[in-house]
Design a protein around this motif. Structure first.
Motif, PDB file in Angstrom:
ATOM      1  N   GLU A   1       0.840  -1.197   0.000  1.00 13.96           N
ATOM      2  CA  GLU A   1       0.000   0.000   0.000  1.00 13.96           C
ATOM      3  C   GLU A   1       0.875   1.247   0.000  1.00 13.96           C
ATOM      4  O   GLU A   1       1.948   1.245   0.597  1.00 13.96           O
ATOM      5  N   ALA A   2       0.383   2.292  -0.639  1.00 14.02           N
ATOM      6  CA  ALA A   2       1.033   3.599  -0.582  1.00 14.02           C
ATOM      7  C   ALA A   2       0.069   4.509   0.162  1.00 14.02           C
ATOM      8  O   ALA A   2      -0.949   4.917  -0.385  1.00 14.02           O
TER       9      ALA A   2
ATOM     10  N   THR B   1       5.077   3.672   1.926  1.00 10.66           N
ATOM     11  CA  THR B   1       4.878   2.339   1.366  1.00 10.66           C
ATOM     12  C   THR B   1       4.848   1.314   2.490  1.00 10.66           C
ATOM     13  O   THR B   1       5.813   1.166   3.241  1.00 10.66           O
TER      14      THR B   1
ATOM     15  N   GLU C   1      11.251   2.604  -0.360  1.00  5.97           N
ATOM     16  CA  GLU C   1      10.971   2.495  -1.792  1.00  5.97           C
ATOM     17  C   GLU C   1       9.485   2.754  -2.065  1.00  5.97           C
ATOM     18  O   GLU C   1       8.631   2.466  -1.237  1.00  5.97           O
ATOM     19  N   SER C   2       9.208   3.270  -3.260  1.00  4.20           N
ATOM     20  CA  SER C   2       7.820   3.512  -3.659  1.00  4.20           C
ATOM     21  C   SER C   2       7.112   2.188  -3.933  1.00  4.20           C
ATOM     22  O   SER C   2       7.760   1.151  -4.146  1.00  4.20           O
ATOM     23  N   LEU C   3       5.804   2.227  -3.960  1.00  8.47           N
ATOM     24  CA  LEU C   3       5.009   1.047  -4.292  1.00  8.47           C
ATOM     25  C   LEU C   3       5.442   0.501  -5.652  1.00  8.47           C
ATOM     26  O   LEU C   3       5.655  -0.704  -5.805  1.00  8.47           O
ATOM     27  N   GLU C   4       5.601   1.387  -6.631  1.00  9.12           N
ATOM     28  CA  GLU C   4       5.995   0.966  -7.968  1.00  9.12           C
ATOM     29  C   GLU C   4       7.363   0.298  -7.982  1.00  9.12           C
ATOM     30  O   GLU C   4       7.590  -0.673  -8.701  1.00  9.12           O
ATOM     31  N   GLU C   5       8.304   0.807  -7.174  1.00 11.85           N
ATOM     32  CA  GLU C   5       9.646   0.228  -7.110  1.00 11.85           C
ATOM     33  C   GLU C   5       9.616  -1.154  -6.467  1.00 11.85           C
ATOM     34  O   GLU C   5      10.312  -2.070  -6.914  1.00 11.85           O
TER      35      GLU C   5
ATOM     36  N   VAL D   1       7.098  -3.266  -6.529  1.00  9.63           N
ATOM     37  CA  VAL D   1       6.501  -4.147  -7.542  1.00  9.63           C
ATOM     38  C   VAL D   1       7.533  -4.473  -8.617  1.00  9.63           C
ATOM     39  O   VAL D   1       7.666  -5.630  -9.030  1.00  9.63           O
ATOM     40  N   ARG D   2       8.298  -3.482  -9.075  1.00 11.10           N
ATOM     41  CA  ARG D   2       9.330  -3.717 -10.084  1.00 11.10           C
ATOM     42  C   ARG D   2      10.346  -4.748  -9.609  1.00 11.10           C
ATOM     43  O   ARG D   2      10.725  -5.658 -10.338  1.00 11.10           O
ATOM     44  N   ARG D   3      10.774  -4.616  -8.354  1.00 10.67           N
ATOM     45  CA  ARG D   3      11.767  -5.553  -7.806  1.00 10.67           C
ATOM     46  C   ARG D   3      11.192  -6.960  -7.673  1.00 10.67           C
ATOM     47  O   ARG D   3      11.893  -7.948  -7.909  1.00 10.67           O
TER      48      ARG D   3
END
Length: 79
Positions: free
Chosen positions: A23-24, A28, A42-46, A48-50
């Protein structure tokens, strides 16, 4: 396993298979299937990317299991 950073700045290596949700809000928050929750820098998007990159690596280098022949591109390259 993915590398993240706790809000305190401490490095963290997390088993990506244990992530239940992210969640953001506005920070995060990573919730695990164990019920544990942690705030990360790290951001939510980061995150997920990892996780996606980790899963790609696991498909690229499957762990052989005794008695089960390898299949797919990795197995064909070795033959």
């Amino acid at each position: 396993m993915i590398h993240l950073t706790r809000r305190s700045g401490q490095d963290l290596v997390l088993n990506a298979d244990l992530i239940e949700s992210i969640e953001a809000s506005p920070e995060t928050l990573v919730a695990l299937v164990t019920g544990r929750k942690m705030l990360v820098q790290e951001s939510l998007e980061e995150v997920v990317r990892r996780v996606l990159e980790y899963r790609r690596r696991m498909r690229a280098y499957p762990v052989p299991v005794a008695g089960i022949p390898e299949s797919g591109a990795a197995g064909e390259a070795e033959q």
